[in-house]
Design an enzyme around this catalytic site. Sequence first.
Site, PDB file in Angstrom:
ATOM      1  N   ASP A   1      17.163  42.679  40.733  1.00 17.20           N
ATOM      2  CA  ASP A   1      16.630  44.046  40.775  1.00 17.20           C
ATOM      3  C   ASP A   1      15.557  44.288  39.720  1.00 17.20           C
ATOM      4  O   ASP A   1      14.468  44.764  40.021  1.00 17.20           O
ATOM      5  CB  ASP A   1      17.754  45.076  40.551  1.00 17.20           C
ATOM      6  CG  ASP A   1      18.650  45.225  41.775  1.00 17.20           C
ATOM      7  OD1 ASP A   1      18.220  44.839  42.889  1.00 17.20           O
ATOM      8  OD2 ASP A   1      19.777  45.739  41.615  1.00 17.20           O
TER       9      ASP A   1
ATOM     10  N   SER B   1      29.007  42.734  42.625  1.00 13.77           N
ATOM     11  CA  SER B   1      28.101  43.288  41.627  1.00 13.77           C
ATOM     12  C   SER B   1      28.896  43.421  40.336  1.00 13.77           C
ATOM     13  O   SER B   1      29.973  44.008  40.319  1.00 13.77           O
ATOM     14  CB  SER B   1      27.608  44.650  42.112  1.00 13.77           C
ATOM     15  OG  SER B   1      27.172  45.418  41.012  1.00 13.77           O
TER      16      SER B   1
ATOM     17  N   ASP C   1      25.694  55.019  36.264  1.00 11.52           N
ATOM     18  CA  ASP C   1      24.801  54.496  35.229  1.00 11.52           C
ATOM     19  C   ASP C   1      23.451  55.203  35.209  1.00 11.52           C
ATOM     20  O   ASP C   1      22.892  55.462  34.148  1.00 11.52           O
ATOM     21  CB  ASP C   1      24.613  52.986  35.414  1.00 11.52           C
ATOM     22  CG  ASP C   1      25.880  52.221  35.050  1.00 11.52           C
ATOM     23  OD1 ASP C   1      26.631  52.713  34.196  1.00 11.52           O
ATOM     24  OD2 ASP C   1      26.108  51.135  35.620  1.00 11.52           O
TER      25      ASP C   1
ATOM     26  N   ARG D   1      25.781  52.390  27.968  1.00 13.07           N
ATOM     27  CA  ARG D   1      24.593  53.066  28.507  1.00 13.07           C
ATOM     28  C   ARG D   1      23.892  53.985  27.515  1.00 13.07           C
ATOM     29  O   ARG D   1      22.667  53.974  27.444  1.00 13.07           O
ATOM     30  CB  ARG D   1      24.933  53.812  29.812  1.00 13.07           C
ATOM     31  CG  ARG D   1      25.334  52.909  30.993  1.00 13.07           C
ATOM     32  CD  ARG D   1      24.542  51.639  31.087  1.00 13.07           C
ATOM     33  NE  ARG D   1      24.732  50.882  32.317  1.00 13.07           N
ATOM     34  CZ  ARG D   1      24.956  49.571  32.352  1.00 13.07           C
ATOM     35  NH1 ARG D   1      25.089  48.884  31.224  1.00 13.07           N
ATOM     36  NH2 ARG D   1      25.060  48.934  33.503  1.00 13.07           N
TER      37      ARG D   1
HETATM   38  N1  ARG Z   1      32.427  52.171  37.482  1.00 14.26           N
HETATM   39  C1  ARG Z   1      32.156  51.765  36.156  1.00 14.26           C
HETATM   40  C2  ARG Z   1      31.421  52.854  35.454  1.00 14.26           C
HETATM   41  O1  ARG Z   1      30.920  53.744  36.068  1.00 14.26           O
HETATM   42  C3  ARG Z   1      31.437  50.448  36.115  1.00 14.26           C
HETATM   43  C4  ARG Z   1      30.002  50.482  36.531  1.00 14.26           C
HETATM   44  C5  ARG Z   1      29.425  49.132  36.578  1.00 14.26           C
HETATM   45  N2  ARG Z   1      27.992  49.194  36.604  1.00 14.26           N
HETATM   46  C6  ARG Z   1      27.222  48.287  37.188  1.00 14.26           C
HETATM   47  N3  ARG Z   1      25.951  48.490  37.125  1.00 14.26           N
HETATM   48  N4  ARG Z   1      27.704  47.258  37.839  1.00 14.26           N
HETATM   49  O2  ARG Z   1      31.342  52.866  34.254  1.00 14.26           O
END
Ligand code: ARG
Length: 418
Positions: free
Chosen positions: A16, A176, A125, A96
């Site tokens: 990506d 992912s 995110d 983040r």
């Molecule tokens: N669901 C979790 C969260 O919102 C994990 C997110 C994982 N992010 C990713 N880009 N694969 O914190």
Amino acid sequence: MTQRDKVVLAYSGGLDTSVAIKWIAENYNLDVIALTIDVGNQRDLAMIRDKALKTGAIKAIVLDAKDLFVNYFIFPALQADAMYEGEYPLATALSRPLIAKLLVDMAHEEGANSVAHGCTGKGNDQVRLDVGVAALGPDLKIIAPVREWKMSRKEEIEYADKHGIPVPTTIASPYSTDENLWGRSIECGVLEDPWAEPPEEVYKWTKAPKDAPATPAYVEIEFEKGIPVALDGERLDGFSLISRLTELTGAHGVGRIDHIENRLVGIKSREVYECPAAVALLKAHKALEDMTLSKDQSRFKQVVVQQYADLIYNGLWFSAFHQDLAAYVQSTQRYVTGSVRLRLFKGECTVVGRKSPSSLYSHALATYDKADQFDHSSSVGFIHLWGLPLKTQAQAQLLAHPGEQINILPPKVKLAEE
Ligand code: ARG
């Protein structure tokens, strides 16, 4: 020749964000600076940096943010006992705001007027990064190519081929994932069926509990003011302590989590995590709090903790509300000092011992043997006053109007006539 404006892109080296380098340059006519941030997600950083440059970035920056991550994000969250919905130690969510902060710092440093990230339009995110950047760099524009470009995975790969962007072989994986020092998250593929058991292949840091050693292991964790400082008597910096604990607990299958999670954007998603060190440290920390916080402190902390975990999850790290809650949490940690002993066995992590120089546990008060110093006779007066309002109310209402009561009282028992 006029100079092009610059954008700082949070670059992971994956498909990506690699495609994003080219796509942004083409569609926004900007010079792309790739920023790769190391939050403990063991990767070949030199290779990633190289790839950014080969893919068309005018500059590639790699920042080691491991200590910042541990000291400003992981440890404060541990002191807060932060677990989203009681299950998820918030590994991704904690990283983040740090990434947002570093994007803003680098944009200002490099004279860029925008920042970019590779988040999709349906996750948490994007919210965390956008909101973090909005708070700290209100002058900056945010570009989120993946949210915009509407390419399917296949089209993305075609785009990459056309522009000579190397497609990583891991792309064959249906999952992912995101990882950092505090944990790993795995989504997609068969995991999207909440009835399907996660296949063994999704796990990287934890042994299957059934294959874990047949004898238990013990580990002793020492805390100072709610922060872990030593493992089995050896003082370690935060990063080393968490890394070592990850190996130790992961080898015993500790830290696998399978959670149906409420995302901020309104959907439920099935999330699989492995967070061996986080699970062990959160358990140990709570055990030490049980020894050192009063009942009132600890009851109120549970209220604070839920809000705290939600605000981390929901991207509000840089809020004044967070500072207010953090002030309470920090105050609670002043005597959370001592040691906890954990037993690791076949996926279980159990607290089997705890001690603290500021412990509120008094053997003389708790014991049932001869050393007992608790004044049993004083209980009589206590119970009389404790029960007084209940007794008064029961006479005036419960017993006086049996037909008007909510159903908490079983019917009167009568002996069957002989
Ligand atoms: N669901 C979790 C969260 O919102 C994990 C997110 C994982 N992010 C990713 N880009 N694969 O914190």
